[in-house]
Design a protein around this motif. Structure first.
Motif, mmCIF file in Angstrom:
data_model
loop_
_atom_site.group_PDB
_atom_site.id
_atom_site.type_symbol
_atom_site.label_atom_id
_atom_site.label_comp_id
_atom_site.label_asym_id
_atom_site.label_seq_id
_atom_site.Cartn_x
_atom_site.Cartn_y
_atom_site.Cartn_z
ATOM 1 N N LEU A 119 0.808 -1.190 0.051
ATOM 2 C CA LEU A 119 0.056 0.036 0.057
ATOM 3 C C LEU A 119 0.867 1.129 -0.006
ATOM 4 O O LEU A 119 1.661 1.430 0.877
ATOM 5 C CB LEU A 119 -0.769 0.014 1.262
ATOM 6 N N ASP A 120 1.067 2.007 -1.100
ATOM 7 C CA ASP A 120 1.818 3.307 -1.136
ATOM 8 C C ASP A 120 0.970 4.145 -0.821
ATOM 9 O O ASP A 120 -0.117 4.606 -1.675
ATOM 10 C CB ASP A 120 2.464 3.289 -2.658
ATOM 11 N N VAL A 121 1.272 5.225 -0.169
ATOM 12 C CA VAL A 121 0.573 6.591 0.274
ATOM 13 C C VAL A 121 1.500 7.622 -0.388
ATOM 14 O O VAL A 121 2.710 7.750 0.303
ATOM 15 C CB VAL A 121 -0.038 6.682 1.761
ATOM 16 N N ALA A 122 1.011 8.338 -0.976
ATOM 17 C CA ALA A 122 1.838 9.565 -1.743
ATOM 18 C C ALA A 122 2.177 10.525 -0.520
ATOM 19 O O ALA A 122 1.389 10.596 0.593
ATOM 20 C CB ALA A 122 1.025 10.268 -2.753
ATOM 21 N N SER A 123 3.083 11.431 -0.704
ATOM 22 C CA SER A 123 3.574 12.406 0.140
ATOM 23 C C SER A 123 2.313 13.452 0.264
ATOM 24 O O SER A 123 1.722 13.857 -0.761
ATOM 25 C CB SER A 123 4.773 13.135 -0.244
ATOM 26 N N GLY A 124 1.962 13.724 1.541
ATOM 27 C CA GLY A 124 0.783 14.409 1.861
ATOM 28 C C GLY A 124 -0.283 13.797 2.223
ATOM 29 O O GLY A 124 -1.276 14.508 2.875
ATOM 30 N N GLY A 125 -0.289 12.310 2.053
ATOM 31 C CA GLY A 125 -1.285 11.835 2.480
ATOM 32 C C GLY A 125 -1.292 11.165 3.711
ATOM 33 O O GLY A 125 -0.060 11.139 4.348
ATOM 34 N N LYS A 126 -2.261 10.438 4.317
ATOM 35 C CA LYS A 126 -2.193 9.877 5.733
ATOM 36 C C LYS A 126 -3.352 8.655 5.784
ATOM 37 O O LYS A 126 -4.136 8.778 4.868
ATOM 38 C CB LYS A 126 -2.589 11.041 6.642
ATOM 39 N N ILE A 136 3.446 11.087 6.611
ATOM 40 C CA ILE A 136 4.685 11.665 6.461
ATOM 41 C C ILE A 136 4.839 13.354 6.685
ATOM 42 O O ILE A 136 4.025 14.125 5.959
ATOM 43 C CB ILE A 136 5.251 11.544 4.995
ATOM 44 N N ASP A 137 5.610 13.832 7.695
ATOM 45 C CA ASP A 137 5.642 15.025 8.096
ATOM 46 C C ASP A 137 6.923 15.627 7.807
ATOM 47 O O ASP A 137 8.062 15.277 8.798
ATOM 48 C CB ASP A 137 5.239 15.276 9.564
ATOM 49 N N GLY A 138 7.345 16.501 6.817
ATOM 50 C CA GLY A 138 8.628 16.937 6.604
ATOM 51 C C GLY A 138 9.571 15.811 6.276
ATOM 52 O O GLY A 138 10.658 15.941 6.645
ATOM 53 N N GLY A 139 9.278 14.752 5.599
ATOM 54 C CA GLY A 139 10.293 13.630 5.329
ATOM 55 C C GLY A 139 10.285 12.685 6.309
ATOM 56 O O GLY A 139 11.037 11.861 6.212
ATOM 57 N N VAL A 140 9.424 12.898 7.569
ATOM 58 C CA VAL A 140 9.671 12.057 8.648
ATOM 59 C C VAL A 140 8.462 11.109 8.791
ATOM 60 O O VAL A 140 7.273 11.895 8.725
ATOM 61 C CB VAL A 140 10.102 12.922 9.776
ATOM 62 N N GLY A 141 8.653 9.815 9.148
ATOM 63 C CA GLY A 141 7.098 9.214 9.518
ATOM 64 C C GLY A 141 6.785 9.619 10.721
ATOM 65 O O GLY A 141 7.592 9.812 11.783
ATOM 66 N N LYS A 142 5.387 9.507 11.010
ATOM 67 C CA LYS A 142 4.934 10.190 12.018
ATOM 68 C C LYS A 142 3.554 9.286 12.380
ATOM 69 O O LYS A 142 2.876 9.140 11.473
ATOM 70 C CB LYS A 142 4.577 11.938 12.138
ATOM 71 N N ILE A 143 3.528 9.029 13.758
ATOM 72 C CA ILE A 143 2.395 8.509 14.260
ATOM 73 C C ILE A 143 1.713 9.131 15.411
ATOM 74 O O ILE A 143 2.469 9.638 16.331
ATOM 75 C CB ILE A 143 2.504 6.940 14.582
ATOM 76 N N THR A 144 0.506 9.572 15.207
ATOM 77 C CA THR A 144 -0.137 10.632 16.303
ATOM 78 C C THR A 144 -1.495 9.996 16.812
ATOM 79 O O THR A 144 -2.235 9.315 15.965
ATOM 80 C CB THR A 144 -0.355 12.015 15.631
ATOM 81 N N ALA A 148 0.041 12.427 21.638
ATOM 82 C CA ALA A 148 1.282 11.883 21.514
ATOM 83 C C ALA A 148 1.896 11.517 20.265
ATOM 84 O O ALA A 148 0.946 11.307 19.315
ATOM 85 C CB ALA A 148 1.213 10.481 22.357
ATOM 86 N N SER A 149 3.163 11.460 20.111
ATOM 87 C CA SER A 149 3.725 11.174 18.671
ATOM 88 C C SER A 149 4.701 10.348 18.585
ATOM 89 O O SER A 149 5.816 10.471 19.871
ATOM 90 C CB SER A 149 3.986 12.650 18.023
ATOM 91 N N ILE A 150 4.825 9.559 17.486
ATOM 92 C CA ILE A 150 6.044 8.715 17.451
ATOM 93 C C ILE A 150 6.716 9.260 16.125
ATOM 94 O O ILE A 150 6.214 9.254 15.068
ATOM 95 C CB ILE A 150 5.824 7.280 17.579
ATOM 96 N N TYR A 151 7.910 9.502 16.101
ATOM 97 C CA TYR A 151 8.720 9.948 14.732
ATOM 98 C C TYR A 151 9.874 8.812 14.489
ATOM 99 O O TYR A 151 10.370 8.370 15.069
ATOM 100 C CB TYR A 151 9.527 11.226 15.072
ATOM 101 N N VAL A 152 9.975 8.683 13.154
ATOM 102 C CA VAL A 152 10.909 7.558 12.796
ATOM 103 C C VAL A 152 11.661 8.205 11.410
ATOM 104 O O VAL A 152 10.777 8.570 10.573
ATOM 105 C CB VAL A 152 10.215 6.217 12.228
ATOM 106 N N ALA A 153 12.930 8.440 11.447
ATOM 107 C CA ALA A 153 13.548 8.966 10.380
ATOM 108 C C ALA A 153 15.180 8.482 10.521
ATOM 109 O O ALA A 153 15.824 8.904 11.789
ATOM 110 C CB ALA A 153 13.557 10.319 10.274
ATOM 111 N N SER A 154 15.723 8.081 9.528
ATOM 112 C CA SER A 154 17.095 7.847 9.432
ATOM 113 C C SER A 154 17.710 7.059 10.536
ATOM 114 O O SER A 154 18.619 7.512 11.344
ATOM 115 C CB SER A 154 18.102 9.241 9.264
#
Length: 204
Positions: A119-126, A136-144, A148-154
């Motif tokens: 399942l591919d979700v384009a940038s800007g979708g959620k 995707i928030d500013g190139g960073v994966g985000k779960i809210t 509370a939030s979880i960020y995943v990047a690099s």
């Protein structure tokens, strides 16, 4: 035409009988055309069928086919061109789509969904699941969820609760908490040391 000149009166009576039969006979009732064809060129009203039109062979339509009533098909239907449906469409059987599909409007699914591929979700979708969102928030994966939030990047994961300190794992700084309240070292002897950036070390 008089065939028998010896009895002209009889021939005229027979001709009169034939003409009356032609005048009173329904020409197309139970008619059959074995060669050639029947062409209707009038457009007002054209060919009108008030009963049943049964085609056992092939019906070829080169112009437009307009149906204002109900269209019922019990056999297979093959459509090679584009189809535009402006009204509602109900599918009660199984719908198999093997080609690309584009949905431009809102899509509501009330039954179970089994996803057997990516399942591919384009940038800007959620993706929203109840109060939880994946984006995707500013190139960073985000779960809210619930503030509370979880960020995943690099290779770095950050967990930021709605209240209290957050946790960062991975990267050059290892594991760190931010921000933390301070306490008196005399009351609580240190066994974990943290530098000003929040990186933690275990004292030995």
């Amino acid at each position: 035409m008089v065939d028998d000149l010896s009895n002209v009166f009889k021939s005229l009576k027979d001709m009169q009988r034939r003409i009356r039969r032609l005048e009173s006979t329904l020409m197309l009732q139970n008619a059959a055309i074995s060669e050639g064809g029947l062409r209707v060129i009038s457009s007002d009203p054209g060919l009108v069928v008030e009963g049943l039109l049964q085609v056992t062979g092939i019906e070829l339509i080169d112009g437009q086919l307009k149906i204002t009533g109900t269209l019922s098909t019990t056999g297979d239907t093959d459509i090679g061109g584009d189809v535009t449906i402006s009204g509602d469409t109900d599918v009660t059987g199984k719908l198999n789509v093997t080609g690309d599909t584009t949905l431009g409007g809102d899509t509501e699914i009330t039954g179970d969904v089994s996803l057997k591929s990516d399942l591919d979700v384009a940038s800007g979708g959620k993706i929203t699941v109840g109060d939880m969102t994946f984006e995707i928030d500013g190139g960073v994966g985000k779960i809210t969820m619930g503030g509370a939030s979880i960020y995943v990047a690099s290779g770095v994961v950050q967990i930021i609760p709605a209240t209290g300190p957050g946790l960062s794992l991975g990267g050059a700084q290892g594991a760190r908490l931010f921000p933390l309240d301070t306490t008196d070292a005399a009351t609580h002897p240190a066994n974990v040391w943290m530098n000003p950036t929040g990186q933690m070390y275990r004292t030995v």
